[in-house]
Design a protein around this motif. Structure first.
Motif, mmCIF file in Angstrom:
data_model
loop_
_atom_site.group_PDB
_atom_site.id
_atom_site.type_symbol
_atom_site.label_atom_id
_atom_site.label_comp_id
_atom_site.label_asym_id
_atom_site.label_seq_id
_atom_site.Cartn_x
_atom_site.Cartn_y
_atom_site.Cartn_z
ATOM 1 N N TYR A 271 0.807 -1.214 0.000
ATOM 2 C CA TYR A 271 0.000 0.000 0.000
ATOM 3 C C TYR A 271 0.848 1.275 0.000
ATOM 4 O O TYR A 271 0.358 2.334 -0.380
ATOM 5 N N LEU A 272 2.115 1.161 0.428
ATOM 6 C CA LEU A 272 2.997 2.330 0.438
ATOM 7 C C LEU A 272 4.243 2.143 -0.437
ATOM 8 O O LEU A 272 5.185 2.925 -0.298
ATOM 9 N N PRO A 273 4.238 1.126 -1.328
ATOM 10 C CA PRO A 273 5.401 0.707 -2.126
ATOM 11 C C PRO A 273 6.740 0.818 -1.410
ATOM 12 O O PRO A 273 7.719 1.301 -1.966
ATOM 13 N N GLY A 274 6.776 0.361 -0.128
ATOM 14 C CA GLY A 274 8.039 0.291 0.585
ATOM 15 C C GLY A 274 8.580 1.611 1.087
ATOM 16 O O GLY A 274 9.731 1.670 1.537
ATOM 17 N N GLU A 275 7.764 2.661 1.079
ATOM 18 C CA GLU A 275 8.271 3.966 1.505
ATOM 19 C C GLU A 275 7.159 4.744 2.204
ATOM 20 O O GLU A 275 6.112 5.021 1.605
ATOM 21 N N GLY A 276 7.381 5.071 3.484
ATOM 22 C CA GLY A 276 6.389 5.847 4.224
ATOM 23 C C GLY A 276 6.292 5.415 5.672
ATOM 24 O O GLY A 276 7.170 4.730 6.206
ATOM 25 N N ASP A 277 5.179 5.789 6.300
ATOM 26 C CA ASP A 277 4.971 5.513 7.727
ATOM 27 C C ASP A 277 3.711 4.686 7.929
ATOM 28 O O ASP A 277 2.714 4.844 7.208
ATOM 29 N N MET A 278 3.793 3.834 8.931
ATOM 30 C CA MET A 278 2.651 3.012 9.327
ATOM 31 C C MET A 278 2.489 3.121 10.844
ATOM 32 O O MET A 278 3.437 3.453 11.560
ATOM 33 N N ILE A 279 1.291 2.815 11.304
ATOM 34 C CA ILE A 279 0.992 2.918 12.735
ATOM 35 C C ILE A 279 0.273 1.662 13.208
ATOM 36 O O ILE A 279 -0.670 1.196 12.575
ATOM 37 N N LEU A 280 0.752 1.131 14.324
ATOM 38 C CA LEU A 280 0.015 0.136 15.091
ATOM 39 C C LEU A 280 -0.462 0.840 16.355
ATOM 40 O O LEU A 280 0.346 1.376 17.114
#
Length: 333
Positions: A271-280
């Motif tokens: 969903y971010l093609p390996g670049e960006g931020d994610m949150i749990l």
């Protein structure tokens, strides 16, 4: 949380021993009672023969000779009779009528008000219970009354005005189970929609990516809980977890699950093609009250573990995300 996620399905299990506490009736209890009563009335009320002793100017049933012989001469034309009437006036029905009339006067929900008043017209001829405790003691549970059993626990709650607690006790009643992981997920979704800047959109349960393809077909669909998008471009992937973390327990990886990290890794690359931020995001507790330092999958892909404050309904956003993703917009929490 339940009020926020009203469409959350509940699961009614076997009856259990629970505690109750004195409280005004909740709308969901009144709704469940009228729905159960509606189902009962569609199957049919149980009637019973009731012995009636009265004086009339005509003969019906049996003549009570003992009373008749004691009639004075001026009342010789009045007959003392005994006969049976097939009526719905029985303890179970009186209790149901009393509970229904209480709901008619209390409910403020339109559907419950409408249905309760419709049912009130169907049971109008049944008298109210004059002794609730005595009528409950006479409530029969034989085979012919089996279809009355589902409505009895709701009737007891309505007439006693006691609400169930999720604790073991002496009251034999209904146990309602809620999938807390789904409840927490929907609660976070609603609160984020309320606070998210207008330029951003929130998409729940996206399913546009798969883990791999095989013979031209997508396999293993990836469904992150939430996506934050800007002009239809995903800028942040969020997943909610109903688990307790401990920020001080680094030896046990703070209580984090390796499987959850594998899952987020797959989300980040699709969903971010390996670049960006994610949150749990996890519920905020005394042992987990601040955002942890980022977990880096690579130089360009990071995962943040953040608490969600259930008392203030706020997400603890990492400062880096506020500065990069939402800048120059202001974001609550």
């Amino acid at each position: 949380m339940l009020e926020t996620a009203l469409d959350l399905p509940t699961r009614t299990t076997d009856k259990t021993d629970i505690q109750t506490y004195r409280h005004s009736l909740l709308e969901w209890v009144m709704k469940e009672f009228v729905l159960a009563l509606d189902h009962l009335l569609k199957r049919g009320l149980r009637f019973d023969y009731r012995r009636v002793e009265e004086e009339q100017r005509y003969l019906r049933g049996r003549l009570d000779m003992n009373k008749q012989l004691r009639q004075p001469p001026g009342r010789a034309h009045i007959f003392n009779i005994r006969h049976d009437l097939f009526l719905a006036d029985r303890p179970e029905n009186r209790l149901l009528k009393s509970a229904l009339m209480r709901i008619c006067g209390l409910t403020q929900e339109a559907d419950t008000w409408r249905l309760s008043h419709e049912l009130a017209g169907l049971v109008a001829e049944i008298p109210d219970s004059q002794n609730i405790a005595a009528d409950f003691r006479q409530w029969r549970s034989d085979r012919l009354m089996a279809h009355y059993q589902p409505v009895r626990p709701w009737c007891e709650l309505v007439l006693d005005q006691h609400m169930p607690l999720a604790m073991r006790g002496k009251t034999h009643g209904i146990s309602l189970l809620f999938p807390m992981e789904k409840l927490f997920e929907r609660y976070v979704e609603v609160k984020l929609r309320q606070r998210l800047p207008a330029q951003y959109t929130l998409k729940a349960q996206a399913a546009s990516r798969s883990l791999c393809t095989h013979q031209g077909k997508n396999l293993f669909q990836l469904r992150p809980d939430l996506l934050i998008q800007h002009h239809k471009e995903t800028v942040l992937v969020l997943d909610t977890k109903w688990k307790l973390l401990s920020a001080a327990d680094s030896e046990n990886k703070y209580g984090l699950s390796q499987g959850d990290f594998y899952q987020m890794f797959a989300y980040g690359h699709n969903y971010l093609p390996g670049e960006g931020d994610m949150i749990l995001t996890y519920p905020k507790t005394g042992n987990f009250s601040e955002t942890m330092q980022p977990f880096e999958f690579s130089e360009k892909l990071r995962l943040w573990v953040t608490p969600f404050d259930l008392e203030k309904d706020e997400m603890h956003w990492p400062n880096d995300i506020k500065a990069s993703v939402f800048a120059p917009l202001r974001l609550a929490g």
